[in-house]
Each structure stands twice: as C-alpha cells, then as structure tokens.
Design an enzyme around this catalytic site. Sequence first.
Site, short mmCIF file in Angstrom:
data_model
loop_
_atom_site.label_atom_id
_atom_site.label_comp_id
_atom_site.label_asym_id
_atom_site.label_seq_id
_atom_site.Cartn_x
_atom_site.Cartn_y
_atom_site.Cartn_z
N HIS A 187 0.80 -1.23 0.00
CA HIS A 187 0.00 0.00 0.00
C HIS A 187 0.83 1.27 0.00
CE1 HIS A 187 -3.18 -2.91 0.33
NE2 HIS A 187 -3.81 -2.02 -0.41
N ARG A 294 -10.36 3.44 -3.55
CA ARG A 294 -10.18 2.52 -2.42
C ARG A 294 -10.70 3.20 -1.16
NH1 ARG A 294 -5.14 1.26 -5.35
NH2 ARG A 294 -4.90 -1.00 -5.47
N ARG A 331 -15.21 1.39 -4.66
CA ARG A 331 -15.20 0.04 -4.10
C ARG A 331 -15.66 0.09 -2.65
NH1 ARG A 331 -9.60 -3.09 -4.08
NH2 ARG A 331 -9.06 -1.73 -2.34
N ASN A 453 -3.54 -7.50 -8.30
CA ASN A 453 -2.64 -7.59 -7.14
C ASN A 453 -3.00 -8.82 -6.31
OD1 ASN A 453 -1.94 -5.12 -8.13
ND2 ASN A 453 -2.97 -3.95 -6.54
N ASP A 454 -4.29 -8.95 -6.07
CA ASP A 454 -4.74 -10.12 -5.32
C ASP A 454 -4.89 -11.34 -6.21
OD1 ASP A 454 -4.85 -9.38 -2.59
OD2 ASP A 454 -6.52 -8.04 -3.06
N ARG A 464 1.62 -11.08 -1.20
CA ARG A 464 2.05 -9.90 -1.96
C ARG A 464 2.95 -8.97 -1.15
NH1 ARG A 464 -3.69 -6.70 -2.77
NH2 ARG A 464 -2.53 -4.78 -2.91
N CYS A 501 -8.08 -2.91 -12.40
CA CYS A 501 -7.58 -1.83 -11.54
C CYS A 501 -6.37 -2.26 -10.73
CB CYS A 501 -8.70 -1.32 -10.63
SG CYS A 501 -9.39 -2.61 -9.61
C1 PEP Z 1 -6.08 -5.67 -6.44
O1 PEP Z 1 -6.13 -6.59 -5.63
O2 PEP Z 1 -5.54 -5.77 -7.57
C2 PEP Z 1 -6.65 -4.36 -6.13
C3 PEP Z 1 -6.78 -3.43 -7.04
O3 PEP Z 1 -7.01 -4.15 -4.84
P1 PEP Z 1 -5.99 -3.82 -3.65
O4 PEP Z 1 -4.64 -3.59 -4.24
O5 PEP Z 1 -6.54 -2.65 -2.95
O6 PEP Z 1 -6.08 -5.09 -2.85
MG MG Z 2 -7.40 -6.47 -3.87
#
Ligand code: PEP
Ligand code: MG
Length: 569
Positions: A187, A294, A331, A453-454, A464, A501
């Site tokens: 983050h 977010r 979101r 990302n997830d 991650r 995203c």
């Molecule tokens: C993701 O998981 O790709 C995402 C955009 O959400 P975050 O990075 O906030 O988990």
């Molecule tokens: Mg995510």
Amino acid sequence: MVLKGIAASQGIAIAKVYKLQQPVLTISKQEANVEEELAKLEKAFAKTISDIEAIKDRASANLSEEELAIFDAHLMMANDPEMKGQIEQMIKDQSVNAEYATQEVANMMVAMFESMDNDYFKERAADVKDVTFRLQCNIVGAVIPDLTAIDEEVIIVAEDLTPSDTAQLNKNYTKGFATAIGGRTSHSAIMARSLEIPAVVGCKGILEEANHGDMLILDAVEGKVIINPSDELVKEYLEKKAKFEEEKEALKVLVNQKSVTVDGHEVEIAGNIGTPKDVDGVLTNGGEGVGLYRTEFLYMDSENDFPSEDEQFEAYKTVLEHMEGKKVVIRTLDIGGDKRLNYFTFPEEMNPFLGYRAIRLCLDRTDIFRTQLRALIRASAYGRLCIMFPMIATLNEFRNAKAIFEEEKAKLVAEGVKIGDKIEVGMMIEIPAAAVLADKFAKEADFFSIGTNDLVQYSMAADRMSEKVSYLYQPLNPSLLRLIKMAIDGAHKEGKWCGMCGEMAGDELAAPVLLGLGLDEFSMSASSILRARKMIRSLSKAEMTELAAKAIELETMDDVVELVKNSLK
Ligand code: PEP
Ligand code: MG
C-alpha cells in the site's frame, strides 16, 4: 554505497535523508548529580511542552476539534505538577539519572491506569507512555521524527510508511521515499504513485546503511538508492532527472486525446484514487474516469470510530462532483489482511489475507456495510456512480451484497432522497474462483474490474507483502493471462464491460496483451495514465489480438515478456 530495491513510483530525486524511525532508548539506573539531573529534567519538560504545542499547531489545519483534543490531553499531562513532582522526588531521594526516574514514575502511572476497568483511564495509560517517551527523548537528546515538521527538501527513509504517514507528507519538501519492506503492490507503493512521489520500496539494508542527513540519490526508474554519492554521480543524475522530467512534460500533449489504437479501437484509461484529493492528479493527467476508489483509506484515516454516513457521503459526493459526469467506480470497504483499523479488533487468524476481510466482513457486519451503501447511494445523485464489491468468491456473496444494496436503495427512495438514475453494481475479479466462473457472474453483475494484485497473490499462493516470494508476482504468466481472458470473455458474452484496476493495468509490457485480450478499461495510478495512453495509441488492436492469442499458449512469463518485447520493436 548502492542498494537495490523495487521502483514503485517512477522518478528521480536527489536530497538529504530524513529517517523516519522511532529512537530506541535503552535506559538504565545510574548514580547521578542531583542538581544536574533536575536541570536536565526542567529543560526537557519545557521542550516537551513546546514540542506538543508546535505539533498541535501544525496539525490544526487538517484535524477536527475532536482529533486535536488528544494534544490537549498530552499538554495537560506535561503541565501536571504531580507527575513532575514525583520524578523530581525520585531523583532527589535516590540520586539517579532523570530518564530513569521518568521511566519508573511512568511505569507506576501506566500500571495504575491500566488496572482500572474503564476505557477512559486505559486511554490515559497510552497518553502517559507517549508523553514520557517524548520527555525521555528530550532528556537524552534523541530526536522523535515528525513528518509535519519537515521544512527542507528530503527523501524519507523508513521501514514502511503507513497511510497516516503518507497523509502527512508535504509534497513540497518530500522529494521521494525509500522503504526497507514492501513490493510493487504494497500500500505504501500505491500511495506513492497516487501522490506522484518517486519511491523505491523493498530496499533491504536501507535503515542500517543510511543515516539522517546523508545525501541520497533515489533512482525510482531503475529501482536503486545511492547513499552519499560522488559529485560526478550527482551531476550524472541531475541530467537524468532533467531528461525524465522533460519526457514527462512532453506527454502532456496527450491529456485531452483519446485512448485509441492506430486501427480505431477505443479503450478507457482511468485513475485509481485513495482519497478525494487524488482526483486532481487523475484529471490533470487526462484520466477518463476513476476506475477504483479505495474507500478503506477513509476508514483508516478515521481515528476513533467508523466514519459516519454523512462523512462518507461528503467524500463520495466530492469525488463524483469533481469528475463531472465521468465514470467513478467506488469500491466498498476492503479492510482486513494488511489493512487494519485503530478502532476495530479483527479476530486472530493464521492467514488474515485468506480470512475475515472485505466483503466477507461486510456481509457479517451488515450495519457497517449498510451505512456505506446508504452514503454511496445518496452520493449517486452527483455523478456517474459504479459500486464495486471486493473479494467476491461465490455467486451467493454477490447476490447477498447486491440484495442489501437494493434494500437500502428502496429505503432511500421511499424516504424521498434524490438518487442517480443508473447506478451500476459490479464486482472485482481477484479470486481465481470468480475468474473461472466469470460467465455466470456476468449474468448478474453490471461490470467487472480485475484486481491483479490479489488475483496474482491467490493464483500463485504468494503473499504480496513478502519480498522472499516476490518472484512469483507474475501477472504475465500464461496461467494468469488465461484467468484474465476468462473474466473478459465472460463479461463480453453478457454484454458487460470489463476493466482492470490492479497494478498490471499500468504496466507497459502488459498493455499490449491486455488490449489484445479485449480489456475495455485500464485503471492505474494517475502518474501512469499518459504513458499508457501513448502506448495504446501506438498499437494496432488487430495485431495485439493475435499477440494475445499466442501469449496464452506460451509456457512461462519470460516467454510472454520476450514475445511482447519483440512485437514492440
Ligand atoms: C487488487 O487486488 O488488484 C486491487 C486493485 O485491490 P488492492 O490492491 O486494494 O487489494
Ligand atoms: Mg485487492
């Protein structure tokens, strides 16, 4: 000395180190001269009071009365003759050093407050710790870092930066930051990109090697940090920096251009935001919408309790109004995992990333969820709102979340509240199970946004946040590309749109493949938008469709990277 890290937010900075690290005090009992210790204590009390007053003063522009009250409590304590008297007495009685006497008195006070069965007094224990720590630092001459007090150009060096640290950064003085931990999708990295501050994360050894005041070159293009560079290197980097900024400036001609390929296929490039303030960056960089807001940062910034419906309404309305009818995807709360709240206790779990978080928490604590949905639905009157649920794994989760949304919407309509005429309700695709079943989800969701990302984390079973397994962050692995294709094809089969995203959307090597797979919307940090647009405008959709078809048949990520690089030549 050169240290390697991950370039998390592109750019180059040259400035002095500001080390954001709490001093570690080792305090032991020592025999001392009473008069000298009393004088030290006197001076330290005066400095502690003036420090807190100065911090309060600087914070007053950004904090509410309620939030400022904490400083008043600290001031009251620092001015309290009782505590000071006890410390003085111990110095006199035992001829001991002032920091030790302070520690002893603090321990007694903390134990007393903590033994009381009352939240108010328990909080006072925390105040005692805060104030006496500052007092001890002032006695021994240790510096407590304070981001709001920075008044010269610096590069921040820290273990990691919390959202509240980043919220305090003054962009005029903070030229960049380097953190010891984190990856491209942690983050602090995401915040750096939305603030458009160059950042290198996962820079192991930085805390040990860099000292407060050292000169630093932060090369957040190549992902390295140079401590105390030679004059020649500084000169070389000043040139690199100028070139980087020139290129950035040249991209500005694309601000009002469409994101259209050479053969006329148009996509949308939107921005990711964490706070309403970030909208400016999206607009000045030519973002065609907000593809991800977010909202958890609103909750994380709140000190003592969940943000109220009205507070949330104001934030969402501000974003929608500023975007003037452009699409805004907000979101719902994605908390848990690494994202914690001061005022909410999460259950102890072995694997918080796989546990009670995001939509799972919201469907359990529907009181929290309903408040947010009401704020969102009310704000929908001010623009083009799309609501998106995070971490959906099953159709029932989506159905339950949507049903609660419909209930709250019906209630608001019955109350006569004005709402937008078309609120889209979609979901993130960030759990492999949802990607595989995308064709079914698409019958019920208005849109998808792929959270790579997830999605990468869960597909590869690789945390991650861990640098040790960061080699498994492989969004271009054919396995991931196949999941992404399932999501996009699933959406298109039902006439729905599919965006992305996650950080992959702003990755220049991924863009050709994503375009070829048919992605409709690319949402990324504001600072990546123009470079992505330039790339899209140089590509042919027909050729990229062929490229993507080849890519998903390859074996490894390296194969895909090679294929893309060759095609871009
Ligand atoms: C993701 O998981 O790709 C995402 C955009 O959400 P975050 O990075 O906030 O988990
Ligand atoms: Mg995510």
